[in-house]
Design an enzyme around this catalytic site. Sequence first.
Site, PDB file in Angstrom:
ATOM      1  N   SER A   1       0.859  -1.187   0.000  1.00  0.00           N
ATOM      2  CA  SER A   1       0.000   0.000   0.000  1.00  0.00           C
ATOM      3  C   SER A   1       0.894   1.237   0.000  1.00  0.00           C
ATOM      4  O   SER A   1       1.998   1.209   0.571  1.00  0.00           O
ATOM      5  CB  SER A   1      -0.863   0.015   1.265  1.00  0.00           C
TER       6      SER A   1
ATOM      7  N   TYR B   1      -1.847  -1.285  10.087  1.00  0.00           N
ATOM      8  CA  TYR B   1      -1.948  -1.502   8.635  1.00  0.00           C
ATOM      9  C   TYR B   1      -0.673  -0.994   7.933  1.00  0.00           C
ATOM     10  O   TYR B   1      -0.063  -1.714   7.139  1.00  0.00           O
ATOM     11  CB  TYR B   1      -3.182  -0.786   8.111  1.00  0.00           C
TER      12      TYR B   1
HETATM   13  P1  NAD Z   1     -11.321  -5.998  -0.116  1.00  0.00           P
HETATM   14  O1  NAD Z   1     -11.626  -5.915   1.341  1.00  0.00           O
HETATM   15  O2  NAD Z   1     -12.326  -5.504  -1.074  1.00  0.00           O
HETATM   16  O3  NAD Z   1     -10.930  -7.503  -0.495  1.00  0.00           O
HETATM   17  C1  NAD Z   1     -10.071  -8.234   0.323  1.00  0.00           C
HETATM   18  C2  NAD Z   1      -9.975  -9.656  -0.146  1.00  0.00           C
HETATM   19  O4  NAD Z   1      -9.074 -10.337   0.747  1.00  0.00           O
HETATM   20  C3  NAD Z   1     -11.292 -10.422  -0.089  1.00  0.00           C
HETATM   21  O5  NAD Z   1     -11.336 -11.315  -1.196  1.00  0.00           O
HETATM   22  C4  NAD Z   1     -11.172 -11.244   1.187  1.00  0.00           C
HETATM   23  O6  NAD Z   1     -11.906 -12.474   1.147  1.00  0.00           O
HETATM   24  C5  NAD Z   1      -9.689 -11.523   1.214  1.00  0.00           C
HETATM   25  N1  NAD Z   1      -9.174 -11.839   2.541  1.00  0.00           N
HETATM   26  C6  NAD Z   1      -9.235 -11.088   3.674  1.00  0.00           C
HETATM   27  N2  NAD Z   1      -8.651 -11.751   4.684  1.00  0.00           N
HETATM   28  C7  NAD Z   1      -8.226 -12.934   4.181  1.00  0.00           C
HETATM   29  C8  NAD Z   1      -7.563 -14.049   4.725  1.00  0.00           C
HETATM   30  N3  NAD Z   1      -7.216 -14.097   6.010  1.00  0.00           N
HETATM   31  N4  NAD Z   1      -7.270 -15.089   3.906  1.00  0.00           N
HETATM   32  C9  NAD Z   1      -7.622 -15.080   2.600  1.00  0.00           C
HETATM   33  N5  NAD Z   1      -8.246 -14.046   2.034  1.00  0.00           N
HETATM   34  C10 NAD Z   1      -8.558 -12.999   2.814  1.00  0.00           C
HETATM   35  O7  NAD Z   1      -9.936  -5.228  -0.283  1.00  0.00           O
HETATM   36  P2  NAD Z   1      -9.258  -4.473  -1.537  1.00  0.00           P
HETATM   37  O8  NAD Z   1      -9.513  -3.037  -1.392  1.00  0.00           O
HETATM   38  O9  NAD Z   1      -9.583  -5.168  -2.809  1.00  0.00           O
HETATM   39  O10 NAD Z   1      -7.714  -4.694  -1.167  1.00  0.00           O
HETATM   40  C11 NAD Z   1      -6.923  -5.737  -1.705  1.00  0.00           C
HETATM   41  C12 NAD Z   1      -5.491  -5.518  -1.255  1.00  0.00           C
HETATM   42  O11 NAD Z   1      -5.046  -4.232  -1.675  1.00  0.00           O
HETATM   43  C13 NAD Z   1      -5.318  -5.554   0.261  1.00  0.00           C
HETATM   44  O12 NAD Z   1      -4.087  -6.163   0.580  1.00  0.00           O
HETATM   45  C14 NAD Z   1      -5.270  -4.077   0.633  1.00  0.00           C
HETATM   46  O13 NAD Z   1      -4.580  -3.851   1.822  1.00  0.00           O
HETATM   47  C15 NAD Z   1      -4.548  -3.503  -0.576  1.00  0.00           C
HETATM   48  N6  NAD Z   1      -4.784  -2.082  -0.771  1.00  0.00           N
HETATM   49  C16 NAD Z   1      -6.036  -1.591  -0.965  1.00  0.00           C
HETATM   50  C17 NAD Z   1      -6.222  -0.219  -1.131  1.00  0.00           C
HETATM   51  C18 NAD Z   1      -7.574   0.394  -1.367  1.00  0.00           C
HETATM   52  O14 NAD Z   1      -7.657   1.644  -1.343  1.00  0.00           O
HETATM   53  N7  NAD Z   1      -8.615  -0.376  -1.603  1.00  0.00           N
HETATM   54  C19 NAD Z   1      -5.108   0.645  -1.097  1.00  0.00           C
HETATM   55  C20 NAD Z   1      -3.854   0.107  -0.869  1.00  0.00           C
HETATM   56  C21 NAD Z   1      -3.689  -1.256  -0.717  1.00  0.00           C
END
Ligand code: NAD
Length: 255
Positions: free
Chosen positions: A145, A162
């Site tokens: 991130s 985080y």
């Molecule tokens: P989201 O919450 O929409 O999706 C998360 C996914 O991770 C889901 O499929 C969930 O089932 C899975 N998950 C959660 N815990 C789990 C576990 N213990 N084992 C297996 N699967 C698990 O999140 P997103 O926004 O799509 O984020 C995806 C990645 O990108 C994450 O690592 C998040 O930290 C990172 N990220 C997101 C953003 C943002 O703004 N959305 C920004 C920076 C980084």
Amino acid sequence: MTDRDLSGRVALVTGGSRGIGRAICRRLARAGAWVAINHSSSDEAAAETLALIRAVGGEGDVYRADVSSFEATDAMFRSIEADKGPVDLLVTNAGIASFQDDVDMPVDLWRRILSVNLDGTFHCVWCAKEGMLARGDGRIVCISSANGLAPSRIRPDRLIAYGTSKSAVIGFSRNCAIALGPAIRVNCVAPGLIDTDMTSGMSDEIRQRIIASTPAGRTGTPDDIAGLTYFLLSDAASFITGQTYVASGGLVTLP
Ligand code: NAD
């Protein structure tokens, strides 16, 4: 890069049931990879991802496993190998966040965030690496991130756990790139604010303040991250390893 340049490859995307992971699953399927969709909590959402993959002419299957457990992660890798063959493209995307102020967080919350975001990344890479090394070819992208590079000064919540977990993912991927090369390339993607379920609870006021500080003038989409991830897994990135790419519309820039 050609249209189907990942044909014949087996990809695993953790957290592929929705959001960024879902978009990555679709992108890799479009490029011809067979995609294992991992998730921990929603069979229905994962089945929707599989349907979207099929809609772009791809194939794959769903694997439910909590990546914070090494045993569950190991069992998932064995199932994928038995079903389709060993994983040669790995995207560690599963992650959780708590958008409360972490200053008073309970110890359990710290441990849970670190165990999914950091241990989960480690478990997947550890399960994948032996086979990749033996075959002399493996490509890994870890989703970190922008918050792992620069703590936000706009958001009112302080994402201590985080941000720490995501900084550690960057450090882990850099170390792995050196230790596991030349057979395995390991890179990191650091997204800025992307519109997904994870960020849907953010107030409009904070969202607008973030957009005002973003040169691209908008928040990101899951497809913005999927395209970069696909590039890093492709032959076009064959000389790139140990790097972190920030996709934040310019909100965060590396020194
Ligand atoms: P989201 O919450 O929409 O999706 C998360 C996914 O991770 C889901 O499929 C969930 O089932 C899975 N998950 C959660 N815990 C789990 C576990 N213990 N084992 C297996 N699967 C698990 O999140 P997103 O926004 O799509 O984020 C995806 C990645 O990108 C994450 O690592 C998040 O930290 C990172 N990220 C997101 C953003 C943002 O703004 N959305 C920004 C920076 C980084």
